[in-house]
Design a protein around this motif. Structure first.
Motif, PDB file in Angstrom:
ATOM      1  N   ARG A 238       0.845  -1.185   0.000  1.00  0.00           N
ATOM      2  CA  ARG A 238       0.000   0.000   0.000  1.00  0.00           C
ATOM      3  C   ARG A 238       0.885   1.241   0.000  1.00  0.00           C
ATOM      4  O   ARG A 238       2.046   1.192   0.428  1.00  0.00           O
ATOM      5  N   PRO A 239       0.354   2.359  -0.476  1.00  0.00           N
ATOM      6  CA  PRO A 239       1.159   3.585  -0.530  1.00  0.00           C
ATOM      7  C   PRO A 239       1.684   3.968   0.852  1.00  0.00           C
ATOM      8  O   PRO A 239       0.988   3.847   1.865  1.00  0.00           O
ATOM      9  N   SER A 240       2.906   4.450   0.891  1.00  0.00           N
ATOM     10  CA  SER A 240       3.543   4.851   2.144  1.00  0.00           C
ATOM     11  C   SER A 240       3.830   6.342   2.131  1.00  0.00           C
ATOM     12  O   SER A 240       3.951   6.972   1.072  1.00  0.00           O
ATOM     13  N   LEU A 241       3.966   6.888   3.337  1.00  0.00           N
ATOM     14  CA  LEU A 241       4.265   8.297   3.516  1.00  0.00           C
ATOM     15  C   LEU A 241       5.517   8.444   4.374  1.00  0.00           C
ATOM     16  O   LEU A 241       5.928   7.523   5.089  1.00  0.00           O
ATOM     17  N   GLU A 242       6.106   9.641   4.290  1.00  0.00           N
ATOM     18  CA  GLU A 242       7.223  10.008   5.137  1.00  0.00           C
ATOM     19  C   GLU A 242       7.168  11.509   5.358  1.00  0.00           C
ATOM     20  O   GLU A 242       6.290  12.194   4.833  1.00  0.00           O
ATOM     21  N   PHE A 243       8.103  12.003   6.145  1.00  0.00           N
ATOM     22  CA  PHE A 243       8.143  13.433   6.442  1.00  0.00           C
ATOM     23  C   PHE A 243       9.338  14.099   5.771  1.00  0.00           C
ATOM     24  O   PHE A 243      10.448  13.559   5.776  1.00  0.00           O
ATOM     25  N   GLU A 244       9.090  15.263   5.204  1.00  0.00           N
ATOM     26  CA  GLU A 244      10.153  16.158   4.785  1.00  0.00           C
ATOM     27  C   GLU A 244      10.319  17.201   5.880  1.00  0.00           C
ATOM     28  O   GLU A 244       9.353  17.881   6.252  1.00  0.00           O
ATOM     29  N   VAL A 245      11.533  17.343   6.398  1.00  0.00           N
ATOM     30  CA  VAL A 245      11.793  18.326   7.448  1.00  0.00           C
ATOM     31  C   VAL A 245      11.930  19.701   6.803  1.00  0.00           C
ATOM     32  O   VAL A 245      12.779  19.913   5.939  1.00  0.00           O
ATOM     33  N   LEU A 246      11.079  20.633   7.219  1.00  0.00           N
ATOM     34  CA  LEU A 246      11.094  21.982   6.668  1.00  0.00           C
ATOM     35  C   LEU A 246      12.038  22.915   7.409  1.00  0.00           C
ATOM     36  O   LEU A 246      12.550  23.881   6.846  1.00  0.00           O
ATOM     37  N   THR A 247      12.264  22.657   8.694  1.00  0.00           N
ATOM     38  CA  THR A 247      13.063  23.529   9.551  1.00  0.00           C
ATOM     39  C   THR A 247      14.543  23.187   9.407  1.00  0.00           C
ATOM     40  O   THR A 247      14.917  22.010   9.452  1.00  0.00           O
ATOM     41  N   HIS A 248      15.376  24.196   9.268  1.00  0.00           N
ATOM     42  CA  HIS A 248      16.817  23.967   9.111  1.00  0.00           C
ATOM     43  C   HIS A 248      17.590  24.863  10.073  1.00  0.00           C
ATOM     44  O   HIS A 248      18.085  25.927   9.697  1.00  0.00           O
ATOM     45  N   THR A 249      17.654  24.408  11.319  1.00  0.00           N
ATOM     46  CA  THR A 249      18.314  25.142  12.395  1.00  0.00           C
ATOM     47  C   THR A 249      19.071  24.142  13.257  1.00  0.00           C
ATOM     48  O   THR A 249      18.521  23.089  13.603  1.00  0.00           O
ATOM     49  N   PRO A 250      20.320  24.429  13.609  1.00  0.00           N
ATOM     50  CA  PRO A 250      21.091  23.467  14.409  1.00  0.00           C
ATOM     51  C   PRO A 250      20.407  23.104  15.722  1.00  0.00           C
ATOM     52  O   PRO A 250      19.728  23.921  16.342  1.00  0.00           O
ATOM     53  N   ILE A 251      20.621  21.849  16.131  1.00  0.00           N
ATOM     54  CA  ILE A 251      20.191  21.344  17.435  1.00  0.00           C
ATOM     55  C   ILE A 251      21.430  21.336  18.330  1.00  0.00           C
ATOM     56  O   ILE A 251      22.501  20.882  17.918  1.00  0.00           O
ATOM     57  N   ASP A 252      21.302  21.853  19.533  1.00  0.00           N
ATOM     58  CA  ASP A 252      22.463  22.085  20.394  1.00  0.00           C
ATOM     59  C   ASP A 252      23.165  20.775  20.754  1.00  0.00           C
ATOM     60  O   ASP A 252      22.655  19.980  21.547  1.00  0.00           O
ATOM     61  N   ARG A 253      24.348  20.564  20.208  1.00  0.00           N
ATOM     62  CA  ARG A 253      25.127  19.342  20.446  1.00  0.00           C
ATOM     63  C   ARG A 253      25.664  19.282  21.871  1.00  0.00           C
ATOM     64  O   ARG A 253      25.991  18.199  22.369  1.00  0.00           O
ATOM     65  N   ARG A 254      25.761  20.439  22.559  1.00  0.00           N
ATOM     66  CA  ARG A 254      26.303  20.461  23.914  1.00  0.00           C
ATOM     67  C   ARG A 254      25.390  19.779  24.923  1.00  0.00           C
ATOM     68  O   ARG A 254      25.817  19.460  26.038  1.00  0.00           O
ATOM     69  N   LEU A 255      24.135  19.575  24.548  1.00  0.00           N
ATOM     70  CA  LEU A 255      23.170  18.966  25.467  1.00  0.00           C
ATOM     71  C   LEU A 255      22.970  17.474  25.202  1.00  0.00           C
ATOM     72  O   LEU A 255      22.135  16.843  25.858  1.00  0.00           O
ATOM     73  N   ILE A 256      23.700  16.919  24.267  1.00  0.00           N
ATOM     74  CA  ILE A 256      23.499  15.524  23.876  1.00  0.00           C
ATOM     75  C   ILE A 256      24.446  14.609  24.635  1.00  0.00           C
ATOM     76  O   ILE A 256      25.660  14.845  24.687  1.00  0.00           O
ATOM     77  N   ALA A 257      23.884  13.554  25.214  1.00  0.00           N
ATOM     78  CA  ALA A 257      24.681  12.455  25.767  1.00  0.00           C
ATOM     79  C   ALA A 257      24.925  11.475  24.623  1.00  0.00           C
ATOM     80  O   ALA A 257      24.067  10.643  24.309  1.00  0.00           O
ATOM     81  N   MET A 258      26.078  11.605  23.968  1.00  0.00           N
ATOM     82  CA  MET A 258      26.340  10.878  22.724  1.00  0.00           C
ATOM     83  C   MET A 258      26.172   9.373  22.881  1.00  0.00           C
ATOM     84  O   MET A 258      25.705   8.684  21.980  1.00  0.00           O
ATOM     85  N   GLU A 259      26.565   8.842  24.050  1.00  0.00           N
ATOM     86  CA  GLU A 259      26.529   7.390  24.249  1.00  0.00           C
ATOM     87  C   GLU A 259      25.118   6.827  24.261  1.00  0.00           C
ATOM     88  O   GLU A 259      24.926   5.609  24.127  1.00  0.00           O
ATOM     89  N   LEU A 260      24.106   7.689  24.395  1.00  0.00           N
ATOM     90  CA  LEU A 260      22.721   7.208  24.434  1.00  0.00           C
ATOM     91  C   LEU A 260      22.077   7.148  23.055  1.00  0.00           C
ATOM     92  O   LEU A 260      20.958   6.649  22.919  1.00  0.00           O
ATOM     93  N   LEU A 261      22.766   7.663  22.040  1.00  0.00           N
ATOM     94  CA  LEU A 261      22.224   7.613  20.683  1.00  0.00           C
ATOM     95  C   LEU A 261      22.681   6.346  19.974  1.00  0.00           C
ATOM     96  O   LEU A 261      23.841   5.936  20.103  1.00  0.00           O
ATOM     97  N   THR A 262      21.776   5.757  19.213  1.00  0.00           N
ATOM     98  CA  THR A 262      22.144   4.616  18.378  1.00  0.00           C
ATOM     99  C   THR A 262      22.876   5.109  17.131  1.00  0.00           C
ATOM    100  O   THR A 262      22.885   6.310  16.824  1.00  0.00           O
ATOM    101  N   ALA A 263      23.456   4.166  16.403  1.00  0.00           N
ATOM    102  CA  ALA A 263      24.151   4.527  15.163  1.00  0.00           C
ATOM    103  C   ALA A 263      23.183   5.170  14.173  1.00  0.00           C
ATOM    104  O   ALA A 263      23.543   6.140  13.478  1.00  0.00           O
ATOM    105  N   GLU A 264      21.961   4.656  14.104  1.00  0.00           N
ATOM    106  CA  GLU A 264      20.969   5.217  13.178  1.00  0.00           C
ATOM    107  C   GLU A 264      20.581   6.629  13.581  1.00  0.00           C
ATOM    108  O   GLU A 264      20.397   7.507  12.727  1.00  0.00           O
ATOM    109  N   GLU A 265      20.451   6.876  14.882  1.00  0.00           N
ATOM    110  CA  GLU A 265      20.101   8.218  15.354  1.00  0.00           C
ATOM    111  C   GLU A 265      21.239   9.208  15.090  1.00  0.00           C
ATOM    112  O   GLU A 265      21.007  10.347  14.683  1.00  0.00           O
ATOM    113  N   ARG A 266      22.474   8.773  15.311  1.00  0.00           N
ATOM    114  CA  ARG A 266      23.625   9.623  15.014  1.00  0.00           C
ATOM    115  C   ARG A 266      23.655   9.971  13.528  1.00  0.00           C
ATOM    116  O   ARG A 266      23.915  11.124  13.153  1.00  0.00           O
TER     117      ARG A 266
END
Length: 589
Positions: free
Chosen positions: A527-555
């Motif tokens: 059946r037809p599938s959908l996805e999202f196009e992200v319209l917003t293009h603004t950095p997300i603060d890397r200083r607040l990220i606990a890198m070890e908690l992100l998976t490879a796919e999330e990174r």
């Protein structure tokens, strides 16, 4: 909010006096105006005038000896702080609804309400055995508020085809066919954004939402009546099928529908319309506003316009975040909001904010809809969390974005990083999800919460709301929330993606981008599938990220997102911002 020279503590007594004159024992005071909109003009801030509570959703019930203010989870703390405890109880309306409070406090009493400010849906939610709800011809708030501001009646402008991609005639013909097929002769247009979309008009009767205060009628032949003084029209209606009438002609027009079948939306139409139509002998057909769904499905022209709006907005946000990193600590919350406004105003296409900026330093971020007021606002400190939720109106699109920033210079505490990363994981999960055509948004809501749930955390608001196209920043019928709203997602809809977490007394976290629903071409799908196009293009603060908690796919997703931000913004920003942007968008280690 200063709405009157009358002291706040004196206002309930004045309203009680008017209730006595009207022969009622109490009154229900809604937040909405005659058009039942989320945002209202100062003239219609009746709930704030009476109670002091300035949230964008809620109601109050005033009885002879007591009163209660109700709102949702966004405002529970704010209600308790703004509504004087000596005068008002406060309740979470979802957990302790007004009907329940009335049953406990108002048995055998006559309780008034204003049928011009009340929808049938709301009225039904208040109905309780042993209590008589009385429609009022005079509003006791208006009778008491002697320095009430005047109602707005500003110019009405035509919204050109280059921004809409469809003529009003085409829209009206589409909806008229639906009326004809349903055996209905006309539809009430009581929702200002619906009227604006259908007739391709815009206005400025309320701040931050470019609509005109007016009612309308759509007829089954595709013609439409708009009830607004002809002097308000800056330019002529798009075609002769749009007929302007003075507002004083509205009752007469409704009475002329005697014997006709008239569609009205019980959620967006004041009860007053039903009362007049029934007295005239018209047949009422309850049904959703036919404008709501097609308004939410943006034309290709509107989609391109929103991409353009987000490009301009992302330039402004980059300039602001760069400035914030260099100069932010030591400034007051209102000063920060003004600085962001100034960066947006550098674009000649900027028409103003799409809602009042939430500029929240430290503990104030724990209030999801915090409102900073000059003279009472906090100063942004070093080594603290700053949450800024803002949006803009451009003639071709509407934006809404939230970023949570660590001011430094020291590293953010591990507990804050852990909570921020859980919010980020939910944001990423929703952003990258593919899903079947027509899936209701509530079935995606869990994606934004799982990482928080795994830490014993959650947030008490929806994950995503619809967005208008140079219209309301909050638009239905689509949404992503725990509420099981049945509207399926289809290409062309725009929604926010804004999970959060709020540590009362400490900080608030929210990450918000806007998403455009589009087709997803997956090989081998049934059946037809959908996805999202992200319209917003603004950095997300890397200083607040606990890198070890992100998976490879999330990174990978975040690195790709930042690579896109860098690619889009680098050619558009001043050279002196390039080092900051490259650092903000650098791949994760």
């Amino acid at each position: 909010m200063s709405l009157s020279s009358i002291p706040l503590q004196d206002r309930p007594a004045l309203v009680r006096q008017q209730c006595d004159r009207l022969g009622i024992s109490g009154v229900i005071v809604t937040r909405g105006d005659e058009y039942l909109g989320e945002y209202v003009a100062p003239h219609s801030e009746r709930l704030a005038w009476l109670t002091g509570f300035t949230g964008s959703a809620g109601l109050a019930i005033l009885l002879a000896e007591t009163g209660c203010v109700f709102s949702d989870g966004r405002y529970t703390v704010q209600m308790a702080e703004q509504a004087p405890a000596a005068l008002w109880e406060t309740r979470h309306g979802g957990q302790h609804p007004p009907r329940q409070w009335l049953a406990e406090k108002a048995q055998g009493l006559r309780i008034g309400y204003d049928p011009r400010l009340t929808s049938q849906r709301d009225l039904s939610s208040w109905e309780t055995d042993g209590i008589q709800l009385v429609p009022l011809s005079d509003n006791p708030i208006d009778m008491s508020w002697h320095d009430q501001p005047p109602s707005p009646a500003n110019l009405i402008h035509h919204q050109p085809f280059e921004f809409t991609g469809e003529t009003s005639r085409s829209k009206r013909d589409r909806l008229a066919r639906q009326l004809h097929e349903a055996g209905q002769d006309a539809m009430i247009l009581a929702d200002c954004p619906s009227l604006a979309w259908l007739l391709n008009i815009r206005g400025s009767d309320i701040a931050m939402t470019p609509v005109a205060h007016a009612y309308g009628l759509l007829h089954a032949d595709g013609s439409a009546d708009i009830f607004a003084d002809v002097t308000r029209f800056h330019d002529a209606p798009e075609d002769s099928g749009i007929r302007p009438f003075p507002p004083s002609e509205l009752s007469k027009a409704l009475q002329a529908l005697a014997g006709k079948t008239v569609r009205l939306d019980p959620a967006t139409t004041p009860v007053w319309f039903s009362m007049v139509l029934k007295d005239a002998g018209a047949h009422i057909a309850d049904g959703p506003d036919l404008c709501t769904l097609p308004k939410a499905i943006k034309t290709t022209v509107e989609q391109d316009g929103n991409r353009r709006a987000h490009e301009l907005d992302s330039i402004a946000l980059a300039r602001f975040l760069h400035w914030l990193e260099e100069h932010g600590p030591g400034h007051r919350e209102t000063e920060l909001a003004d600085r962001l406004e100034a960066f947006r105003a550098m674009s000649p296409d900027y028409r103003g904010p799409s809602f009042e900026t939430i500029s929240a330093a430290g503990p104030n971020g724990a209030y999801p809809h915090y409102r900073a007021e000059a003279g009472h606002d906090s100063i942004l400190q070093k080594n603290s969390v700053y949450l800024v939720d803002s949006g803009a109106q451009y003639p071709f699109g509407t934006t809404d974005i939230t970023r949570t920033i660590w001011t430094g210079p020291d590293e953010a505490p591990a507990a804050i990083q852990k909570a921020f990363t859980a919010v980020l994981k939910g944001h990423i999960a929703l952003s990258r999800q593919r899903f079947p055509m027509g899936l209701p948004g509530y079935r995606l809501d869990t994606l934004a919460r799982v990482a928080l749930w795994n830490q014993g955390l959650d947030f008490d608001h929806g994950t995503g709301h619809g967005i208008g196209s140079y219209l309301s920043v909050h638009e239905g019928p689509q949404s992503i929330s725990v509420a099981p709203r049945p509207t399926g997602l289809v290409p062309g809809m725009i929604l926010s993606n804004e999970p959060g977490y709020y540590e009362v007394g400490a900080y608030g976290i929210r990450i918000e981008n806007l998403l455009l629903v589009r087709e997803s071409f997956l090989p081998g799908t049934v059946r037809p599938s959908l996805e999202f196009e992200v319209l917003t293009h603004t950095p997300i603060d890397r200083r607040l990220i606990a890198m070890e908690l992100l998976t490879a796919e999330e990174r990978h997703w975040l690195d790709q997102y930042h690579a896109t931000v860098l690619e889009k913004l680098l050619p558009l920003l001043e050279d002196e911002l390039h080092p900051w942007l490259r650092q903000s968008c650098a791949p994760l280690l």
